[in-house]
Design an enzyme around this catalytic site. Structure first.
Site, PDB file in Angstrom:
ATOM      1  N   ASN A 264       0.866  -1.186   0.000  1.00  0.00           N
ATOM      2  CA  ASN A 264       0.000   0.000   0.000  1.00  0.00           C
ATOM      3  C   ASN A 264       0.900   1.234   0.000  1.00  0.00           C
ATOM      4  OD1 ASN A 264       0.651   0.635   2.792  1.00  0.00           O
ATOM      5  ND2 ASN A 264      -0.629  -1.126   3.309  1.00  0.00           N
TER       6      ASN A 264
ATOM      7  N   ASP B 239       1.345  -8.709   1.251  1.00  0.00           N
ATOM      8  CA  ASP B 239       2.210  -7.727   1.919  1.00  0.00           C
ATOM      9  C   ASP B 239       2.573  -8.204   3.332  1.00  0.00           C
ATOM     10  OD1 ASP B 239       3.515  -5.346   2.391  1.00  0.00           O
ATOM     11  OD2 ASP B 239       1.703  -4.119   2.546  1.00  0.00           O
TER      12      ASP B 239
ATOM     13  N   SER C 106      -3.374  -6.325  -6.875  1.00  0.00           N
ATOM     14  CA  SER C 106      -4.700  -5.665  -6.772  1.00  0.00           C
ATOM     15  C   SER C 106      -5.893  -6.615  -6.753  1.00  0.00           C
ATOM     16  CB  SER C 106      -4.939  -4.635  -7.900  1.00  0.00           C
ATOM     17  OG  SER C 106      -4.259  -3.430  -7.635  1.00  0.00           O
TER      18      SER C 106
ATOM     19  N   GLY D 124      -6.713  -8.901  -4.590  1.00  0.00           N
ATOM     20  CA  GLY D 124      -7.172  -9.312  -3.267  1.00  0.00           C
ATOM     21  C   GLY D 124      -8.097  -8.258  -2.681  1.00  0.00           C
ATOM     22  N   VAL D 125      -7.671  -7.631  -1.592  1.00  0.00           N
ATOM     23  CA  VAL D 125      -8.540  -6.638  -0.946  1.00  0.00           C
ATOM     24  C   VAL D 125      -8.809  -5.431  -1.839  1.00  0.00           C
ATOM     25  CG1 VAL D 125      -8.012  -7.292   1.429  1.00  0.00           C
ATOM     26  CG2 VAL D 125      -6.626  -5.560   0.315  1.00  0.00           C
TER      27      VAL D 125
HETATM   28  P1  ADP Z   1      -4.063  -6.130  -3.086  1.00  0.00           P
HETATM   29  O1  ADP Z   1      -4.259  -5.195  -1.934  1.00  0.00           O
HETATM   30  O2  ADP Z   1      -3.103  -5.582  -4.126  1.00  0.00           O
HETATM   31  O3  ADP Z   1      -5.346  -6.609  -3.652  1.00  0.00           O
HETATM   32  P2  ADP Z   1      -3.666  -8.688  -1.662  1.00  0.00           P
HETATM   33  O4  ADP Z   1      -2.466  -9.112  -0.881  1.00  0.00           O
HETATM   34  O5  ADP Z   1      -4.946  -8.521  -0.935  1.00  0.00           O
HETATM   35  O6  ADP Z   1      -3.222  -7.344  -2.435  1.00  0.00           O
HETATM   36  O7  ADP Z   1      -3.901  -9.709  -2.852  1.00  0.00           O
HETATM   37  C1  ADP Z   1      -3.134  -9.750  -4.018  1.00  0.00           C
HETATM   38  C2  ADP Z   1      -3.029 -11.184  -4.501  1.00  0.00           C
HETATM   39  O8  ADP Z   1      -2.023 -11.858  -3.753  1.00  0.00           O
HETATM   40  C3  ADP Z   1      -4.319 -11.996  -4.310  1.00  0.00           C
HETATM   41  O9  ADP Z   1      -4.537 -12.742  -5.506  1.00  0.00           O
HETATM   42  C4  ADP Z   1      -3.976 -12.920  -3.136  1.00  0.00           C
HETATM   43  O10 ADP Z   1      -4.670 -14.150  -3.231  1.00  0.00           O
HETATM   44  C5  ADP Z   1      -2.502 -13.135  -3.381  1.00  0.00           C
HETATM   45  N1  ADP Z   1      -1.687 -13.598  -2.227  1.00  0.00           N
HETATM   46  C6  ADP Z   1      -1.948 -13.476  -0.900  1.00  0.00           C
HETATM   47  N2  ADP Z   1      -0.947 -14.036  -0.188  1.00  0.00           N
HETATM   48  C7  ADP Z   1      -0.036 -14.507  -1.093  1.00  0.00           C
HETATM   49  C8  ADP Z   1       1.210 -15.214  -1.003  1.00  0.00           C
HETATM   50  N3  ADP Z   1       1.748 -15.535   0.195  1.00  0.00           N
HETATM   51  N4  ADP Z   1       1.844 -15.552  -2.146  1.00  0.00           N
HETATM   52  C9  ADP Z   1       1.335 -15.229  -3.354  1.00  0.00           C
HETATM   53  N5  ADP Z   1       0.168 -14.569  -3.514  1.00  0.00           N
HETATM   54  C10 ADP Z   1      -0.516 -14.214  -2.399  1.00  0.00           C
END
Ligand code: ADP
Length: 182
Positions: free
Chosen positions: A33, A43, A126, A128-129
């Protein structure tokens, strides 16, 4: 499980399902972020695995704009570096979201070129959340990366590190669309 490897020019592009914090590449990309001080999702996982030295270095960077990217060391990760990029929050698609997401991939690969990195792994930024539609994001990820490869000759390996089977399928389909059936 969907995995796919394609050669484009002198680079190898891969789609895998994995935890990005486990990968031994020159750089893993973090979907951060704007504060760069850690958060949830990928993250949080990257900061946990890298240890507290990572947030300490991030504090010296004074944040990052949406669509931009900044590089740090990887500390306790297997990856030597982390490229922190800030994807757009999906807000209906009429607020420049596509261009901002493409910019994340462009800026990350520009940093690979500047630092002469040979291998890089991306999460699905982007999706995920931040709620960017997964299929549209996968198309932008793969298309932008392929467009950038001729400009970053050091990059010999790009991994699209998906966290679910449906995400991997979308990236594999996009990679096939952009590289031909085999
Ligand atoms: P954003 O805020 O950019 O949407 P997120 O972390 O919520 O970021 O999600 C981004 C992508 O990363 C999603 O597809 C989520 O499923 C994936 N993700 C979450 N944890 C991991 C991980 N440990 N390794 C790889 N991808 C991950």
């Amino acid at each position: 499980m969907t995995t796919l490897t394609r050669r484009i020019g002198s680079a190898q592009l891969e789609v895998i399902v994995a935890d990005i914090t486990t990968l031994g590449v020159d750089a893993i990309v973090n979907a951060a972020n704007t504060s760069l001080l850690g958060g949830g999702g990928v993250d949080g996982a990257i900061h946990r695995a890298a240890g507290p030295e990572l947030v300490a270095e991030c504090r010296t960077l004074h944040g990052c704009k949406t669509g931009d990217a900044k590089i740090t060391k990887g500390y306790r990760l297997k990856a030597a570096h982390v490229i922190h990029t800030v994807g757009p929050v999906w807000n209906g698609g009429t607020h420049g979201e596509d261009d901002l997401l493409a910019s994340c991939y462009r800026r990350a690969i520009e940093l690979c070129r500047e630092h002469k990195l040979t291998s890089v792994a991306f999460p699905a930024i982007s999706t995920g959340v931040y709620r960017f539609p997964a299929e549209r994001a996968a198309e932008i990820a793969v298309r932008t990366t392929i467009e950038m490869l001729p400009l970053a000759p050091s990059v010999a390996r790009v991994v699209f590190c998906c966290f679910s089977e449906p995400s991997a399928k979308l990236h594999a389909e996009a990679l096939v669309r952009h590289s031909g059936p085999c």
